[in-house]
Motif scaffolding. Structure first.
Motif, short mmCIF file in Angstrom:
data_model
loop_
_atom_site.label_atom_id
_atom_site.label_comp_id
_atom_site.label_asym_id
_atom_site.label_seq_id
_atom_site.Cartn_x
_atom_site.Cartn_y
_atom_site.Cartn_z
N LEU A 36 47.83 47.71 43.17
CA LEU A 36 46.63 47.22 42.50
C LEU A 36 46.86 45.78 42.05
CD1 LEU A 36 45.76 50.33 40.30
CD2 LEU A 36 45.14 49.87 42.68
N TYR A 37 45.78 44.99 42.05
CA TYR A 37 45.87 43.57 41.73
C TYR A 37 44.90 43.20 40.63
CZ TYR A 37 48.40 42.97 46.15
OH TYR A 37 49.32 43.06 47.16
N SER A 38 45.29 42.27 39.79
CA SER A 38 44.33 41.61 38.92
C SER A 38 43.70 40.46 39.71
CB SER A 38 45.01 41.06 37.67
OG SER A 38 45.89 39.99 38.01
N LYS A 39 42.53 40.04 39.30
CA LYS A 39 41.87 38.95 40.02
C LYS A 39 42.65 37.65 39.88
CE LYS A 39 37.37 38.80 40.11
NZ LYS A 39 35.96 38.75 39.67
N SER A 40 43.33 37.47 38.76
CA SER A 40 44.13 36.26 38.58
C SER A 40 45.30 36.23 39.55
CB SER A 40 44.63 36.15 37.14
OG SER A 40 45.45 37.26 36.80
N GLU A 41 45.89 37.40 39.86
CA GLU A 41 46.97 37.46 40.84
C GLU A 41 46.50 37.01 42.22
OE1 GLU A 41 50.10 40.89 40.28
OE2 GLU A 41 48.08 41.66 39.89
N VAL A 42 45.32 37.48 42.61
CA VAL A 42 44.79 37.12 43.92
C VAL A 42 44.46 35.64 43.96
CG1 VAL A 42 42.99 37.56 45.63
CG2 VAL A 42 43.91 39.45 44.26
N ALA A 43 43.92 35.10 42.86
CA ALA A 43 43.61 33.67 42.80
C ALA A 43 44.87 32.83 43.00
CB ALA A 43 42.94 33.34 41.47
N VAL A 44 45.97 33.27 42.42
CA VAL A 44 47.25 32.56 42.59
C VAL A 44 47.70 32.63 44.05
CG1 VAL A 44 49.70 32.61 42.03
CG2 VAL A 44 48.00 32.81 40.22
N LEU A 45 47.56 33.81 44.67
CA LEU A 45 47.95 33.97 46.07
C LEU A 45 47.12 33.06 46.97
CD1 LEU A 45 48.36 37.85 46.27
CD2 LEU A 45 50.18 36.14 46.53
N LEU A 46 45.84 32.94 46.70
CA LEU A 46 44.98 32.05 47.51
C LEU A 46 45.45 30.61 47.37
CD1 LEU A 46 41.43 33.54 46.77
CD2 LEU A 46 42.76 33.79 48.86
N ALA A 47 45.76 30.20 46.16
CA ALA A 47 46.22 28.82 45.94
C ALA A 47 47.55 28.56 46.65
CB ALA A 47 46.35 28.56 44.45
N PRO A 55 27.62 41.28 33.42
CA PRO A 55 28.79 40.39 33.60
C PRO A 55 30.11 41.00 33.17
CG PRO A 55 26.92 39.18 32.70
CD PRO A 55 26.52 40.63 32.70
N VAL A 56 30.11 41.75 32.08
CA VAL A 56 31.37 42.30 31.58
C VAL A 56 31.96 43.34 32.53
CG1 VAL A 56 30.29 44.19 30.27
CG2 VAL A 56 32.49 43.24 29.52
N ALA A 57 31.11 43.95 33.36
CA ALA A 57 31.56 45.02 34.25
C ALA A 57 32.50 44.52 35.34
CB ALA A 57 30.37 45.72 34.87
N ASP A 58 32.43 43.23 35.66
CA ASP A 58 33.31 42.68 36.70
C ASP A 58 34.78 42.92 36.40
OD1 ASP A 58 31.11 41.81 38.03
OD2 ASP A 58 31.35 39.69 37.54
N HIS A 59 35.12 43.01 35.14
CA HIS A 59 36.53 43.17 34.74
C HIS A 59 37.03 44.60 34.98
CE1 HIS A 59 36.53 39.19 32.93
NE2 HIS A 59 35.43 39.50 32.29
N PHE A 60 36.10 45.53 35.22
CA PHE A 60 36.48 46.93 35.36
C PHE A 60 36.12 47.52 36.72
CE2 PHE A 60 35.48 46.02 30.91
CZ PHE A 60 36.72 46.26 30.34
N ALA A 61 35.67 46.69 37.65
CA ALA A 61 35.32 47.16 38.99
C ALA A 61 36.57 47.63 39.73
CB ALA A 61 34.63 46.05 39.77
N SER A 62 36.40 48.65 40.55
CA SER A 62 37.54 49.21 41.29
C SER A 62 37.98 48.32 42.44
CB SER A 62 37.18 50.59 41.84
OG SER A 62 37.02 51.52 40.79
N VAL A 63 37.02 47.60 43.03
CA VAL A 63 37.32 46.85 44.25
C VAL A 63 36.70 45.46 44.18
CG1 VAL A 63 35.29 47.76 45.46
CG2 VAL A 63 37.23 46.95 46.79
N SER A 64 37.36 44.51 44.82
CA SER A 64 36.82 43.15 44.97
C SER A 64 36.84 42.78 46.44
CB SER A 64 37.65 42.14 44.17
OG SER A 64 37.56 42.37 42.79
N TYR A 65 35.76 42.15 46.89
CA TYR A 65 35.63 41.67 48.27
C TYR A 65 35.76 40.16 48.25
CZ TYR A 65 33.50 46.31 48.59
OH TYR A 65 33.25 47.66 48.50
N TRP A 66 36.78 39.63 48.93
CA TRP A 66 37.13 38.21 48.88
C TRP A 66 36.74 37.49 50.16
CZ3 TRP A 66 39.50 36.48 44.36
CH2 TRP A 66 39.97 37.49 43.52
N ASN A 67 36.14 36.32 50.01
CA ASN A 67 35.78 35.46 51.13
C ASN A 67 36.41 34.10 50.86
OD1 ASN A 67 34.57 34.00 53.19
ND2 ASN A 67 32.53 34.02 52.28
N ALA A 68 37.35 33.69 51.71
CA ALA A 68 38.08 32.43 51.50
C ALA A 68 38.05 31.59 52.76
CB ALA A 68 39.53 32.72 51.12
#
Length: 235
Positions: free
Chosen positions: A166-177, A219-232
């Motif tokens: 499982l990932y936090s969104k900040s972890e994925v943001a670091v990986l993208l960078a 807006p607050v629900a984004d922090h508790f969503a099970s899945v994120s779909y990323w487009n980079a």
């Protein structure tokens, strides 16, 4: 890849679609396909690689919409089902299935317009290396999903037979960078975990999904969503 032996078993491949995308799982299938189509616009004429294509849900869909697609997977049994789907849909001329390792893609640099990896990132042993390999063969775009650490999925994640990260969104943001990818968009969804949808009939799952979407739009629900779909995008 976590759960490699489990994933390649013939009985797992035979039951894969029915177990995950029947009953309430149809709602998951519809949402995931929508996320891929939203990211890849226009589809027609694009040269696409799908990593861990499984039974060809996305590969066949994209080929049917005019893309030239290669589907790569480690499971011969899954690939065979994909080929049968492609023949039934009449898109075999636009779609090739190959057996291979997601960590060592057998393609030259910048070979595809878009590289897609759905339902796989959580199984990658080295996410940064995997993202670099995706980027290496992509000219323009990478599309993938992650399961989120601060979500209901964490309650049962330990019980999954193939393991899962499982990932936090900040972890994925670091990986993208780190891999020189620019985030175009990220969509968060499914406060209710996938497992519940798959276990109940569609008639019961649909009203739950309606509530899930309504609450998930806050807006607050984004922090508790099970899945994120990323487009980079490739820099």
């Amino acid at each position: 890849m976590k759960g490699q032996e489990w994933y390649q078993a013939d009985d797992v491949a035979a039951a894969y679609d029915d177990k995950r995308f029947s009953k309430g799982g149809q709602l998951i299938d519809r949402r995931e396909k929508g996320a891929v189509l939203d990211a890849i616009t226009p589809v027609e004429g694009r040269n696409v690689l799908e990593i861990a294509c499984g039974t060809g849900r996305f590969t066949v869909m994209l080929a049917d919409r005019g893309a030239d697609v290669v589907g790569l997977d480690i499971s011969a049994a899954m690939l065979q089902q994909g080929r049968e789907k492609a023949r039934a849909a009449g898109v075999s001329d636009h779609l090739e299935f190959l057996r291979g390792d997601a960590g060592r893609l057998p393609f030259p640099d910048d070979h595809f317009d878009t590289v897609v990896a759905m339902r796989f990132f959580h199984l990658a042993d080295d996410p940064e290396a995997f993202l670099r390999e995706m980027r290496r063969v992509a000219r323009e775009q990478i599309v993938f999903d992650t399961f989120n650490r601060f979500s209901a999925r964490s309650v049962y994640n330990w019980a999954l037979p193939m393991g899962s990260r499982l990932y936090s969104k900040s972890e994925v943001a670091v990986l993208l960078a780190k891999t020189d990818l620019t985030l175009v968009d990220v969509e968060d969804d499914f406060l209710v975990p996938y497992g519940l949808y798959r276990s109940i009939p569609n008639a019961l799952a649909s009203p739950i999904r309606a509530v899930d979407e309504a609450v998930g739009s806050l807006p607050v629900a984004d922090h508790f969503a099970s899945v994120s779909y990323w487009n980079a995008r490739v820099r």
